[in-house]
Scaffold this motif. Structure first.
Motif, short mmCIF file in Angstrom:
data_model
loop_
_atom_site.label_atom_id
_atom_site.label_comp_id
_atom_site.label_asym_id
_atom_site.label_seq_id
_atom_site.Cartn_x
_atom_site.Cartn_y
_atom_site.Cartn_z
N GLU A 76 -6.58 -3.87 -1.88
CA GLU A 76 -5.52 -3.29 -2.71
C GLU A 76 -4.56 -2.46 -1.85
O GLU A 76 -3.35 -2.50 -2.05
CB GLU A 76 -6.12 -2.43 -3.84
CG GLU A 76 -5.08 -1.77 -4.71
CD GLU A 76 -4.11 -2.74 -5.38
OE1 GLU A 76 -2.94 -2.34 -5.59
OE2 GLU A 76 -4.49 -3.89 -5.68
N ARG B 155 -2.31 -5.00 -0.07
CA ARG B 155 -1.36 -5.64 -0.98
C ARG B 155 -0.27 -4.68 -1.45
O ARG B 155 0.91 -5.03 -1.48
CB ARG B 155 -2.09 -6.25 -2.19
CG ARG B 155 -2.88 -7.50 -1.86
CD ARG B 155 -3.42 -8.20 -3.10
NE ARG B 155 -4.19 -7.32 -3.96
CZ ARG B 155 -5.50 -7.11 -3.86
NH1 ARG B 155 -6.18 -7.73 -2.92
NH2 ARG B 155 -6.12 -6.30 -4.69
N SER B 156 -0.65 -3.46 -1.84
CA SER B 156 0.34 -2.53 -2.39
C SER B 156 1.34 -2.08 -1.32
O SER B 156 2.53 -1.91 -1.61
CB SER B 156 -0.34 -1.34 -3.05
OG SER B 156 -1.01 -0.54 -2.12
#
Length: 174
Positions: free
Chosen positions: A112, A115-116
């Motif tokens: 995460e 990706r962020s």
């Protein structure tokens, strides 16, 4: 916190930031070799035209997390200080310079965090008005919280979250 000795300074965009990243990327690739799944320039210095703290943020996607002792030693040999997770689970932080000039965020590829940060960078590049809104806030907060990194960071968070929501909607249109 580790960074309290660094005053917060937001500098005008410097076209050399991209070259500095590329040179450092080569050093990191040579130091870690096939342990790296991917390596990316993130943060404000990765967005053309955006003012930023003059610190090159490097997102290091490792095939295995946490980094092995030999990988830590190889980055330390490049002058990095290993700081562990430093409050963010599964993100292993390295910094170089006093004041900082480079920082590495070592994470699992496609986590995460990975990706962020990639999405946020790509959204700011594709949306200059959002980048300007972010820059304006950073400049204001850098004056207000010059010596308080925690408050600077915490006060950026609501806008970052708002822009990430917009970025997620934008990503669905691609």
């Amino acid at each position: 916190m580790l960074d309290t000795e660094d005053p917060i300074i937001v500098a005008n965009y410097n076209a050399n930031w991209s070259d500095q990243y590329e040179q450092e990327k080569i050093c990191i690739l040579n130091a870690l070799g096939d342990a790296i799944a991917d390596i990316q320039h993130i943060g404000s210095t990765s967005v053309p035209g955006l003012a930023a703290k003059p610190v090159i943020d490097i997102l290091l996607g490792l095939k295995q997390i946490p980094p092995l002792p030999t990988q830590i030693a190889n980055l330390e040999a490049l002058g990095y200080l290993y700081c562990g997770e430093l409050g963010i689970p599964n993100r292993y932080y390295f910094r170089r310079g006093m004041p900082r000039t480079y920082q590495i965020h070592a994470v699992q590829i496609d986590s995460e965090f990975w990706r962020s940060h990639i999405l946020f960078r790509n959204f700011l590049i594709a949306h200059p008005a959002a980048a300007k809104q972010y820059e304006d806030l950073k400049r204001k907060l850098a004056v207000e919280f010059r010596s308080d990194r925690d408050r600077y960071t915490n006060n950026k968070a609501p806008l970052i979250q708002q822009l990430l929501v917009q970025a997620q909607a934008w990503q669905k249109t691609l």
